[in-house]
Scaffold this motif. Structure first.
Motif, PDB file in Angstrom:
ATOM      1  N   ASP A  46       0.846  -1.188   0.000  1.00  0.00           N
ATOM      2  CA  ASP A  46       0.000   0.000   0.000  1.00  0.00           C
ATOM      3  C   ASP A  46       0.884   1.241   0.000  1.00  0.00           C
ATOM      4  O   ASP A  46       1.966   1.231   0.573  1.00  0.00           O
ATOM      5  CB  ASP A  46      -0.894  -0.003   1.244  1.00  0.00           C
ATOM      6  CG  ASP A  46      -1.842   1.183   1.276  1.00  0.00           C
ATOM      7  OD1 ASP A  46      -2.253   1.644   0.187  1.00  0.00           O
ATOM      8  OD2 ASP A  46      -2.170   1.651   2.387  1.00  0.00           O
ATOM      9  N   GLY A  47       0.417   2.310  -0.635  1.00  0.00           N
ATOM     10  CA  GLY A  47       1.177   3.550  -0.639  1.00  0.00           C
ATOM     11  C   GLY A  47       1.086   4.265  -1.958  1.00  0.00           C
ATOM     12  O   GLY A  47       0.145   4.061  -2.731  1.00  0.00           O
ATOM     13  N   GLY A  48       2.058   5.136  -2.221  1.00  0.00           N
ATOM     14  CA  GLY A  48       2.015   5.901  -3.453  1.00  0.00           C
ATOM     15  C   GLY A  48       3.284   6.673  -3.709  1.00  0.00           C
ATOM     16  O   GLY A  48       4.295   6.499  -3.009  1.00  0.00           O
ATOM     17  N   VAL A  49       3.215   7.570  -4.693  1.00  0.00           N
ATOM     18  CA  VAL A  49       4.387   8.282  -5.188  1.00  0.00           C
ATOM     19  C   VAL A  49       4.211   9.786  -5.014  1.00  0.00           C
ATOM     20  O   VAL A  49       3.132  10.336  -5.257  1.00  0.00           O
ATOM     21  CB  VAL A  49       4.620   7.970  -6.684  1.00  0.00           C
ATOM     22  CG1 VAL A  49       5.824   8.741  -7.221  1.00  0.00           C
ATOM     23  CG2 VAL A  49       4.809   6.474  -6.880  1.00  0.00           C
ATOM     24  N   VAL A  50       5.295  10.447  -4.595  1.00  0.00           N
ATOM     25  CA  VAL A  50       5.367  11.910  -4.561  1.00  0.00           C
ATOM     26  C   VAL A  50       6.509  12.330  -5.473  1.00  0.00           C
ATOM     27  O   VAL A  50       7.648  11.886  -5.283  1.00  0.00           O
ATOM     28  CB  VAL A  50       5.614  12.422  -3.131  1.00  0.00           C
ATOM     29  CG1 VAL A  50       5.900  13.915  -3.142  1.00  0.00           C
ATOM     30  CG2 VAL A  50       4.437  12.110  -2.232  1.00  0.00           C
ATOM     31  N   LEU A  81       5.372  19.836   3.006  1.00  0.00           N
ATOM     32  CA  LEU A  81       5.854  18.458   2.898  1.00  0.00           C
ATOM     33  C   LEU A  81       4.884  17.492   3.567  1.00  0.00           C
ATOM     34  O   LEU A  81       4.581  16.426   3.032  1.00  0.00           O
ATOM     35  CB  LEU A  81       7.234  18.330   3.553  1.00  0.00           C
ATOM     36  CG  LEU A  81       8.454  18.595   2.686  1.00  0.00           C
ATOM     37  CD1 LEU A  81       9.717  18.588   3.535  1.00  0.00           C
ATOM     38  CD2 LEU A  81       8.566  17.562   1.573  1.00  0.00           C
ATOM     39  N   ASN A  82       4.408  17.873   4.730  1.00  0.00           N
ATOM     40  CA  ASN A  82       3.480  17.012   5.462  1.00  0.00           C
ATOM     41  C   ASN A  82       2.219  16.759   4.644  1.00  0.00           C
ATOM     42  O   ASN A  82       1.727  15.622   4.570  1.00  0.00           O
ATOM     43  CB  ASN A  82       3.127  17.674   6.792  1.00  0.00           C
ATOM     44  CG  ASN A  82       2.465  16.706   7.759  1.00  0.00           C
ATOM     45  OD1 ASN A  82       2.906  15.576   7.936  1.00  0.00           O
ATOM     46  ND2 ASN A  82       1.376  17.146   8.369  1.00  0.00           N
ATOM     47  N   ALA A  83       1.716  17.814   3.995  1.00  0.00           N
ATOM     48  CA  ALA A  83       0.513  17.671   3.162  1.00  0.00           C
ATOM     49  C   ALA A  83       0.800  16.791   1.948  1.00  0.00           C
ATOM     50  O   ALA A  83      -0.029  15.958   1.561  1.00  0.00           O
ATOM     51  CB  ALA A  83       0.028  19.050   2.723  1.00  0.00           C
ATOM     52  N   ALA A 114      -0.824  12.800   0.840  1.00  0.00           N
ATOM     53  CA  ALA A 114      -1.672  12.614  -0.350  1.00  0.00           C
ATOM     54  C   ALA A 114      -0.838  12.184  -1.553  1.00  0.00           C
ATOM     55  O   ALA A 114      -0.809  12.863  -2.583  1.00  0.00           O
ATOM     56  CB  ALA A 114      -2.429  13.901  -0.653  1.00  0.00           C
ATOM     57  N   PRO A 115      -0.136  11.054  -1.460  1.00  0.00           N
ATOM     58  CA  PRO A 115       0.658  10.597  -2.609  1.00  0.00           C
ATOM     59  C   PRO A 115      -0.240  10.050  -3.711  1.00  0.00           C
ATOM     60  O   PRO A 115      -1.394   9.702  -3.471  1.00  0.00           O
ATOM     61  CB  PRO A 115       1.528   9.489  -2.008  1.00  0.00           C
ATOM     62  CG  PRO A 115       0.672   8.928  -0.905  1.00  0.00           C
ATOM     63  CD  PRO A 115      -0.084  10.098  -0.339  1.00  0.00           C
TER      64      PRO A 115
END
Length: 547
Positions: A317-321, A341-343, A347-348
């Motif tokens: 699970d997760g995503g990309v920034v 950065l926190n935001a 929301a990746p």
């Protein structure tokens, strides 16, 4: 030879789950863990690890043993070599029976060298100025052990002065030798020590500040350093990763240092390489959500795409920034953009969406042929996912291509049937329960042996004999020990009742055999019948009888 006390001391420090999960991906399965066996080709996991019993066994090929045996088989090492490798990884000093001085842990050279590099940083204004310019605090310099490597001559001199051998320095990747010439691998660079998860230093990363052609260099592959299995600062981040159930993976050392400095202490970095399948066992620990934080240049996007395909196919699970405009996490921390950065990290772009969008971006979708090719490539990727995810993202892909979902035809995955457990053809659960009880509760073993011998078992006399010989590392006994469908008896009363039942059946079979025998004399036959019937009577009263 390595002393037995030394070996036993090392064994007491080892946890088989930690050892094996550094090599292969493991997943929780009841009280045990399962994995795809690394020793034979299979699709469904039949490789079982028992943290409680500190053993592993493959029900497909029969491989099994303890943590040391696993390292021997996986690394193709003999027993002493496996012991020494595990000792190095765990900062454990081995002792030898030849009365020589205890072997100096090889990691001591790395520790001494790292301490020396750190002391030299204070004498190098150029290196200090660079770190200050990037916003690295003194607390971070100390936390990460950042140092400075001088010219080659000084490093070689330090190694020899401190009575470390050059062969050891070459083996550990801090020095090299060519044509009789010795040289240091890290020259005039800011140094970042690289640790294994338990904290031992196994390598270094170096960033040039004097214009060397290679901006960053890492230690070469050694017996201890494998960049495809390690993540920079994982040793510092692991507690936060387990607590937050999240890990941020970046591309650079300074990104990690600055993110930790800003409170993102779940950040790590790959070591000059893309994420690989060998990283997955480490990432699986703690079951964290994974955020890939990569640069927006072509190399960064390509690395993020490759990692996203790997992670999504692995069920993570997760995503990309993606950081655009030439900025990176370190720059944003230095600029005070912590809230931003926190935001961003909250929301990746989900892995699957990122892969599909990046894949389609590589085609001119105004061209029907290119659009068709984009569809085929996207479908090929979706087929690496679970059937449910394939169905869920069919509509997403159709919308991106502006086509009907009916045009997206996906073949559902079919799991290869799991191979049957490696057990004897004749399979008797009761006899196996008896054998398992003897292994797990040795105190009950003496009681069992008072009434039962190997020749009384119809199916598993051989395994019974193996227990008597204490050959607990035999694959057949390991298979019994890890087979959760086989119960064991833990109290005397339960065992007593089971033995009464077994012995009653045994002597009834024996009585039937005697009654049908033709060659015995009448007197002998009568004696045996009376004796057996007497035992059966006692058993019916709940009394155990000896053979």
């Amino acid at each position: 030879m390595i002393s037995q006390d030394s070996i036993e001391g090392l064994k007491s420090r080892l946890d088989i789950l930690d050892v094996i999960s550094n090599y292969i991906e493991v997943k929780k399965a009841g009280t045990n863990f399962k994995a795809i066996c690394p020793f034979h080709d299979e699709k469904s996991p039949s490789f079982v690890i028992s943290p409680q019993k500190q053993i592993y066994h493959c029900f497909g090929c029969g491989a099994g043993g303890d943590a040391i045996k696993f390292v021997m088989e996986y690394e193709k090492l003999n027993y002493p070599e496996a012991i020494e490798k595990l000792a190095e990884q765990n900062n454990y000093t081995l002792h030898y029976t030849d009365n020589k001085q205890a072997q100096k842990p090889r990691s001591q050279l790395m520790e001494k060298l790292s301490q020396w590099y750190q002391s030299l940083l204070n004498t190098m204004p150029t290196a200090q100025a660079y770190l200050n310019e990037r916003g690295v605090s003194m607390a971070s310099i100390e936390k990460f052990g950042i140092g400075y490597a001088p010219d080659s001559f000084k490093t070689i001199q330090f190694i020899k002065t401190n009575q470390f051998s050059m062969r050891e320095a070459v083996d550990l990747g801090v020095a090299g030798s060519e044509g009789g010439r010795e040289y240091a691998r890290f020259i005039e660079r800011i140094i970042f020590p690289i640790h294994v998860p338990n904290g031992a230093i196994v390598g270094f990363g170096g960033r040039t500040i004097t214009g060397h052609q290679a901006k960053y260099v890492n230690s070469p592959q050694t017996a201890l350093f494998n960049k495809s299995r390690l993540l920079y600062a994982y040793d510092l981040a692991k507690q936060a990763i387990y607590k937050k159930r999240e890990i941020i993976i970046t591309e650079g050392y300074l990104d990690v240092v600055m993110l930790h400095q800003a409170g993102f202490n779940q950040a790590v970095a790959t070591l000059g390489t893309a994420l690989t399948p060998e990283h997955l066992p480490l990432l699986r620990k703690g079951d964290p959500r994974i955020i890939m934080a990569y640069d927006g240049d072509s190399a960064g996007r390509a690395a993020a795409l490759k990692a996203s395909k790997l992670l999504s196919a692995g069920g993570f699970d997760g995503g990309v920034v993606i950081f655009e405009g030439g900025q990176d996490p370190a720059d944003m921390v230095h600029a005070g953009q912590i809230d931003t950065l926190n935001a961003i990290f909250h929301a990746p772009k989900p892995f699957i969406e990122f892969v599909l969008e990046e894949t389609l971006a590589g085609f001119d979708l105004r061209n029907p042929k290119a659009k068709e090719q984009a569809l085929h490539e996207s479908i090929g990727y979706l087929k690496t996912l679970s059937p449910l995810l394939q169905e869920e993202y069919k509509g997403f892909l159709a919308a991106k291509l502006a086509i009907s979902p009916s045009l997206i035809r996906l073949t559902q995955q079919h799991n290869t049937p799991q191979r049957a457990p490696l057990m004897p053809t004749a399979y008797d659960v009761w006899e196996l329960s008896l054998i398992k009880s003897m292994m797990e509760h040795p105190a009950l073993g003496d009681q069992i042996l008072d009434y039962i011998s190997a020749d009384m078992l119809q199916f598993h006399g051989h395994e019974f004999s193996l227990v008597l010989q204490r050959k607990f590392d035999d694959p057949q006994l390991m298979a019994i020990s890890l087979n959760e469908s086989i119960p064991s008896y833990s109290d005397e009363q339960s065992l007593h009742n089971e033995l009464v039942t077994f012995l009653t059946q045994h002597y009834n079979r024996k009585l039937k055999k005697v009654l049908t025998q033709q060659h015995d004399s009448f007197e002998k036959k009568s004696f045996l019948i009376r004796e057996i019937r007497g035992k059966i009577t006692m058993l019916k009263r709940g009394q155990l009888v000896t053979s």
